[in-house]
Design a protein around this motif. Sequence first.
Motif, short mmCIF file in Angstrom:
data_model
loop_
_atom_site.label_atom_id
_atom_site.label_comp_id
_atom_site.label_asym_id
_atom_site.label_seq_id
_atom_site.Cartn_x
_atom_site.Cartn_y
_atom_site.Cartn_z
N LEU A 1 2.35 8.57 -24.37
CA LEU A 1 2.89 9.30 -24.96
C LEU A 1 3.19 11.12 -23.92
N VAL A 2 2.54 11.32 -23.13
CA VAL A 2 2.51 12.50 -22.55
C VAL A 2 3.35 11.55 -20.86
N LEU A 3 2.98 10.22 -20.65
CA LEU A 3 3.37 9.87 -19.53
C LEU A 3 4.64 9.64 -19.05
N VAL A 4 5.05 9.25 -21.11
CA VAL A 4 7.15 9.30 -21.02
C VAL A 4 7.39 10.05 -21.22
N LEU A 5 6.91 11.25 -21.84
CA LEU A 5 7.45 12.67 -22.15
C LEU A 5 7.74 13.12 -21.03
#
Length: 60
Positions: free
Chosen positions: A39-43
């Motif tokens: 999720l952090v990478l996508v964000l």
Amino acid sequence: MADPPRNPETEDDTGVGPGPGSTTGKPRSVKVAIVIVVLVLVLLVVLLIAGGHGPPAGGH
């Protein structure tokens, strides 16, 4: 040979196989950590594209 012990909670349970304390698979904490990292990478990708630092519109 005697029948295997039965679980009183279920009628068809033979008492063989992995129990509630089975160690197969990843622990829940590892799964949660993987989801958080994804999720952090996508964000991060979304923020970079929205901020104008993404790939150029013309391609190369």
